[in-house]
Design a protein around this motif. Structure first.
Motif, PDB file in Angstrom:
ATOM      1  N   ASN A  29      14.912  59.699  21.874  1.00  0.00           N
ATOM      2  CA  ASN A  29      13.958  60.641  21.318  1.00  0.00           C
ATOM      3  C   ASN A  29      13.151  59.937  20.230  1.00  0.00           C
ATOM      4  O   ASN A  29      13.648  59.686  19.142  1.00  0.00           O
ATOM      5  N   THR A  30      11.901  59.603  20.536  1.00  0.00           N
ATOM      6  CA  THR A  30      11.066  58.876  19.579  1.00  0.00           C
ATOM      7  C   THR A  30       9.736  59.593  19.416  1.00  0.00           C
ATOM      8  O   THR A  30       9.213  60.201  20.349  1.00  0.00           O
ATOM      9  N   SER A  31       9.190  59.516  18.218  1.00  0.00           N
ATOM     10  CA  SER A  31       7.886  60.122  17.967  1.00  0.00           C
ATOM     11  C   SER A  31       7.057  59.181  17.097  1.00  0.00           C
ATOM     12  O   SER A  31       7.590  58.386  16.323  1.00  0.00           O
ATOM     13  N   ILE A  32       5.749  59.283  17.242  1.00  0.00           N
ATOM     14  CA  ILE A  32       4.824  58.477  16.453  1.00  0.00           C
ATOM     15  C   ILE A  32       3.507  59.248  16.360  1.00  0.00           C
ATOM     16  O   ILE A  32       3.123  59.952  17.292  1.00  0.00           O
ATOM     17  N   ILE A  33       2.846  59.129  15.220  1.00  0.00           N
ATOM     18  CA  ILE A  33       1.567  59.808  15.013  1.00  0.00           C
ATOM     19  C   ILE A  33       0.523  58.766  14.618  1.00  0.00           C
ATOM     20  O   ILE A  33       0.796  57.867  13.821  1.00  0.00           O
ATOM     21  N   PHE A  34      -0.671  58.906  15.169  1.00  0.00           N
ATOM     22  CA  PHE A  34      -1.797  58.035  14.845  1.00  0.00           C
ATOM     23  C   PHE A  34      -2.829  58.873  14.093  1.00  0.00           C
ATOM     24  O   PHE A  34      -3.312  59.888  14.609  1.00  0.00           O
ATOM     25  N   ASN A  35      -3.182  58.446  12.895  1.00  0.00           N
ATOM     26  CA  ASN A  35      -4.162  59.141  12.070  1.00  0.00           C
ATOM     27  C   ASN A  35      -5.462  58.346  11.991  1.00  0.00           C
ATOM     28  O   ASN A  35      -5.481  57.129  12.215  1.00  0.00           O
ATOM     29  N   ASN A  36      -6.526  59.054  11.609  1.00  0.00           N
ATOM     30  CA  ASN A  36      -7.798  58.406  11.304  1.00  0.00           C
ATOM     31  C   ASN A  36      -8.295  57.569  12.479  1.00  0.00           C
ATOM     32  O   ASN A  36      -8.694  56.416  12.332  1.00  0.00           O
ATOM     33  N   ALA A  37      -8.257  58.182  13.663  1.00  0.00           N
ATOM     34  CA  ALA A  37      -8.656  57.488  14.883  1.00  0.00           C
ATOM     35  C   ALA A  37      -9.900  58.116  15.486  1.00  0.00           C
ATOM     36  O   ALA A  37     -10.082  59.338  15.427  1.00  0.00           O
TER      37      ALA A  37
END
Length: 379
Positions: A2-10
């Protein structure tokens, strides 16, 4: 896991527009796309573009690593494949159709020996988890070769085989309609006029004997296995009709405006070489991919012999032809996913695979700054 990642300012290039904001990934899939930034810990894209992972349906690049110089065959096909894989990923390409020759269009060019080695290396690399991109097989079959059908039959049931193309490099037609360009391409051989005439006669006779029987048999075998078919270098309306008769869905590298227009009118996919876009023309003296794009006749790009050209070519379609950026990026992602039946990838959309590419434009050139496959950073 179970992995999560967020990309901002894209700057996210979606199917229908460009959206500034954030993208969330959960367990390798795109979970959310938002026009607002998140307060949670995130990867800062610094205003760079975020694209879907590029899809390459026809790359000859593995061959360059297997034969790095004329007459030099690299001892380990697996190490050659791994080097090729890193180069593809570094170009933002997360799905690779390794285009491997079946048969030869020039006696003694050594490509027959590479067939089994290339396929075996693909399986080994995949099974051992050594590959960063996902690799499939594209077998491109030289019709004017007496051995092509038997060689293809050995590998027709390979589970990695996802695309078959039929091609004919006989001088004097299709890609080599201009024999002066054919002579220039083979200038390293230092042929006399008599030598060139002999080769042309040999290849023309081989075409007469083998091309049509090979085409019919290979097309039938592909259809029996539900493998998509591509044609190669359609030049005349007769070539286009032959492709339609064969049940082709992709026409790679049409050489004339007339052929490309007919292909498009009949609802098939027109695919051109990205090097043609980057260089501003065809090395064979055929129609310009930029001219096709300007006429609305271009659906997809392939890096062919230059992996770096794929992402550069897509941005040039936007910069030089004026295609909206989503349409330009679709030529190397969404459109290919659609025609190849890859319904789990190819666009930034909730529920699709998190194959992602971070790109910054520097002096009009796209620079790949990060690549993620199924949410895991690989570059």
């Amino acid at each position: 896991m179970n992995t999560s990642i967020i990309f901002n300012n894209a700057k996210m290039v979606l199917r229908d527009g460009v959206l500034d904001g954030s993208l969330a990934v959960q367990d390798g899939m795109i979970a959310d796309i938002s026009s607002t930034a998140t307060a949670q810990p995130a990867v800062d894209m610094e205003g760079d573009y975020l694209l879907p992972g590029l899809i390459e349906m026809h790359t000859d690049n593995l061959e360059k690593h297997l034969i790095p110089r004329p007459g030099v065959e690299w001892p380990s096909a697996l190490s050659a494949l791994i080097a090729h894989d890193v180069q593809m990923m570094g170009s933002g390409i997360t799905t690779v159709y390794d285009s491997i020759f079946v048969g030869e269009y020039m006696r003694g060019n050594g490509r027959k020996a590479l067939l089994k080695r290339s396929i075996q290396a693909n399986h080994e690399g995949r099974d051992q988890g050594f590959l960063r991109a996902e690799h499939f097989l594209h077998l491109r079959c030289e019709l004017a070769d007496e051995h092509t059908l038997s060689l293809f039959s050995e590998h027709a049931d390979d589970p990695l085989l996802k695309l078959v193309s039929v091609m004919d490099h006989t001088p004097g037609q299709r890609q080599w309609s201009d024999l002066s360009k054919w002579r220039l391409y083979h200038s390293d051989k230092k042929w006399t006029d008599e030598d060139a005439a002999r080769v042309i006669a040999e290849r023309t006779e081989a075409q007469r004997l083998y091309a049509e029987p090979n085409r019919q048999a290979i097309v039938a075998m592909a259809h029996e296995r539900n493998i998509p078919l591509a044609s190669h270098d359609d030049t005349t309306l007769e070539h286009v009709e032959e492709s339609i008769e064969s049940g082709v869905s992709i026409c790679e590298f049409p050489t004339t405006m007339e052929a490309a227009r007919a292909i498009k009118e009949r609802g098939l996919t027109v695919a051109m070489g990205a090097p043609n876009v980057v260089r501003g023309g065809s090395h064979s003296g055929n129609v310009s991919a930029l001219d096709l794009a300007a006429e609305g006749l271009l659906d997809a790009l392939s890096s062919d012999y230059a992996p770096k050209s794929l992402i550069h070519g897509a941005f040039l379609l936007h910069q030089k032809v004026g295609l909206p950026l989503p349409e330009a990026i679709a030529t190397v992602s969404t459109n290919l996913a659609d025609v190849l039946g890859l319904d789990d990838r190819g666009e930034l959309s909730v529920g699709k695979r998190a194959d992602l590419v971070q790109v910054r434009i520097f002096q009009d050139v796209p620079v790949v700054r990060g690549v993620w496959r199924e949410g895991r950073r690989v570059i």
